[in-house]
Design a protein around this motif. Structure first.
Motif, mmCIF file in Angstrom:
data_model
loop_
_atom_site.group_PDB
_atom_site.id
_atom_site.type_symbol
_atom_site.label_atom_id
_atom_site.label_comp_id
_atom_site.label_asym_id
_atom_site.label_seq_id
_atom_site.Cartn_x
_atom_site.Cartn_y
_atom_site.Cartn_z
ATOM 1 N N ILE A 57 -16.210 55.288 63.826
ATOM 2 C CA ILE A 57 -17.553 55.363 64.729
ATOM 3 C C ILE A 57 -17.925 56.827 64.881
ATOM 4 O O ILE A 57 -19.027 56.847 64.706
ATOM 5 N N GLU A 58 -17.100 57.588 65.313
ATOM 6 C CA GLU A 58 -17.385 59.057 65.671
ATOM 7 C C GLU A 58 -17.552 59.716 64.591
ATOM 8 O O GLU A 58 -16.532 60.331 64.021
ATOM 9 N N MET A 59 -18.729 59.982 63.888
ATOM 10 C CA MET A 59 -18.827 61.005 62.668
ATOM 11 C C MET A 59 -19.930 61.636 62.876
ATOM 12 O O MET A 59 -20.981 61.421 63.464
ATOM 13 N N GLN A 79 -16.905 42.718 54.835
ATOM 14 C CA GLN A 79 -16.403 42.866 56.077
ATOM 15 C C GLN A 79 -16.127 44.245 56.569
ATOM 16 O O GLN A 79 -15.952 45.138 55.734
ATOM 17 N N LEU A 80 -16.380 44.446 57.857
ATOM 18 C CA LEU A 80 -16.312 45.654 58.306
ATOM 19 C C LEU A 80 -15.143 45.707 59.461
ATOM 20 O O LEU A 80 -15.226 44.750 60.440
ATOM 21 N N LEU A 81 -14.287 46.662 59.351
ATOM 22 C CA LEU A 81 -13.339 46.940 60.416
ATOM 23 C C LEU A 81 -13.723 48.464 60.899
ATOM 24 O O LEU A 81 -13.868 49.566 60.293
ATOM 25 N N PHE A 82 -14.056 48.542 62.221
ATOM 26 C CA PHE A 82 -14.405 49.648 62.836
ATOM 27 C C PHE A 82 -13.016 50.385 63.401
ATOM 28 O O PHE A 82 -12.348 49.675 63.749
ATOM 29 N N VAL A 83 -13.021 51.656 62.916
ATOM 30 C CA VAL A 83 -11.963 52.437 63.675
ATOM 31 C C VAL A 83 -12.562 53.614 64.522
ATOM 32 O O VAL A 83 -13.604 54.228 64.544
ATOM 33 N N THR A 84 -11.962 53.679 65.827
ATOM 34 C CA THR A 84 -12.563 54.664 66.808
ATOM 35 C C THR A 84 -11.404 54.744 67.901
ATOM 36 O O THR A 84 -10.243 54.041 68.087
ATOM 37 N N ARG A 85 -11.657 55.665 68.627
ATOM 38 C CA ARG A 85 -10.825 56.093 69.832
ATOM 39 C C ARG A 85 -11.488 55.587 71.198
ATOM 40 O O ARG A 85 -11.011 55.732 72.161
ATOM 41 N N MET A 86 -12.649 55.006 71.049
ATOM 42 C CA MET A 86 -13.674 54.769 72.158
ATOM 43 C C MET A 86 -13.931 53.229 72.172
ATOM 44 O O MET A 86 -14.693 52.482 71.434
ATOM 45 N N ILE A 87 -13.063 52.294 72.898
ATOM 46 C CA ILE A 87 -13.156 50.853 72.711
ATOM 47 C C ILE A 87 -14.285 50.473 73.233
ATOM 48 O O ILE A 87 -14.778 49.206 72.879
ATOM 49 N N LEU A 102 -9.857 48.744 65.001
ATOM 50 C CA LEU A 102 -8.750 49.377 65.083
ATOM 51 C C LEU A 102 -8.763 50.650 66.070
ATOM 52 O O LEU A 102 -9.785 51.565 65.720
ATOM 53 N N VAL A 103 -8.068 50.729 67.204
ATOM 54 C CA VAL A 103 -8.098 51.781 68.058
ATOM 55 C C VAL A 103 -6.938 53.026 67.553
ATOM 56 O O VAL A 103 -5.942 52.633 67.534
ATOM 57 N N TYR A 230 -12.730 34.697 72.152
ATOM 58 C CA TYR A 230 -13.250 34.779 70.768
ATOM 59 C C TYR A 230 -12.875 36.128 70.116
ATOM 60 O O TYR A 230 -12.788 36.256 68.722
ATOM 61 N N ARG A 231 -13.256 37.150 70.894
ATOM 62 C CA ARG A 231 -13.179 38.763 70.641
ATOM 63 C C ARG A 231 -11.935 39.105 70.613
ATOM 64 O O ARG A 231 -11.514 40.466 70.610
ATOM 65 N N GLY A 232 -10.983 38.261 71.044
ATOM 66 C CA GLY A 232 -9.553 38.786 71.419
ATOM 67 C C GLY A 232 -8.763 39.429 70.449
ATOM 68 O O GLY A 232 -9.079 39.089 69.150
ATOM 69 N N ARG A 233 -8.188 40.410 70.547
ATOM 70 C CA ARG A 233 -7.441 41.552 69.793
ATOM 71 C C ARG A 233 -6.125 41.949 70.221
ATOM 72 O O ARG A 233 -5.963 42.152 71.376
ATOM 73 N N MET A 234 -5.292 42.380 69.270
ATOM 74 C CA MET A 234 -3.924 43.049 70.001
ATOM 75 C C MET A 234 -4.547 44.792 69.869
ATOM 76 O O MET A 234 -5.172 45.028 68.973
#
Length: 235
Positions: A57-59, A79-87, A102-103, A230-234
């Motif tokens: 996300i932060e680029m 399929q998109l998997l975002f990678v970020t430090r900012m949830i 993915l955090v 629905y948007r639950g995640r680990m």
């Protein structure tokens, strides 16, 4: 699997590839990778027939959310998997139909759980359609396109992403029954929203595809719990 990794930090690109290699090796699957350091170059050199994109996300130049919005103009299926430090970006990310987040710093067990869900979605991702009546006519549209449905002036209107609405003679309750297994919620007696298209939530309303819709105070708690689940995640 054809996979793009769009990440401006070399160490994070290497980590994602290392985790993905380990994951796919255990699954007995092959993967082909495409690497990009920024969103602009990625959009200008978009590989054909991608299955999955890891998108930071932060680029610099253009961030991941803007990249994703531009991407969805010509590829709605990947399929998109975002990678970020900012949830906190998660809610907005789902407006571009992100599969998950993915955090950073990414832990391998979390990565594997996330990929399990995404791979199942890729393998079973067949278009689903909603058929509704308007008088003697039957109209059909992909469920993913429907952003929200409202009862208005004794008609039911299906609002669609970047397309004209569909007007149905069926009741909202009847259509709600047809969507019982889909990610829709009756946030108000006159409105049914697609959880995948929610962009913002306030104490009294929800924004879906740029449109503010009322949320009943009697349904707010259940609505938030349903959306969270629905948007639950680990993490």
């Amino acid at each position: 699997m054809r996979i793009a990794i769009v990440e401006d930090e070399a160490a994070e690109r290497d980590r994602l590839k290392e985790y993905a290699d380990s994951y796919f090796q255990k699954k007995g699957m092959d993967a082909e990778y495409f690497f990009f350091e920024d969103g602009m170059y990625f959009l200008e050199n978009y590989p054909k027939k991608l299955d999955l994109i890891f998108l930071d996300i932060e680029m610099k130049y253009i961030d991941g959310l803007r990249t994703a919005r531009a991407l969805r103009q010509f590829d709605e299926q990947v399929q998109l998997l975002f990678v970020t430090r900012m949830i906190q970006y998660a809610l907005e990310g789902y407006s571009v139909d992100a599969a998950d987040f993915l955090v950073k710093p990414i832990r391998y067990p979390v990565f594997c759980s996330c990929l399990d869900r995404v791979i199942r979605k890729i393998e079973t991702n067949t278009p689903r359609f909603l058929t509704v009546s308007h008088g003697r006519d039957e109209m059909c549209c992909p469920i993913q396109q429907v952003t929200y449905i409202e009862a208005l002036h004794k008609q039911t209107i299906l609002h669609r992403k970047n397309q004209e609405p569909i007007v149905s003679s069926e009741t909202l309750a009847s259509i709600e029954d047809k969507l019982a297994k889909e990610p829709f919620f009756r946030c108000h007696k006159s409105c049914l929203v697609n959880l995948n298209h929610i962009q913002n939530i306030s104490p009294t309303d929800v924004t879906v595809d740029g449109q503010k819709l009322p949320v009943s105070k009697y349904r707010k708690k259940e609505f938030m719990q349903t959306l969270t689940n629905y948007r639950g995640r680990m993490l």
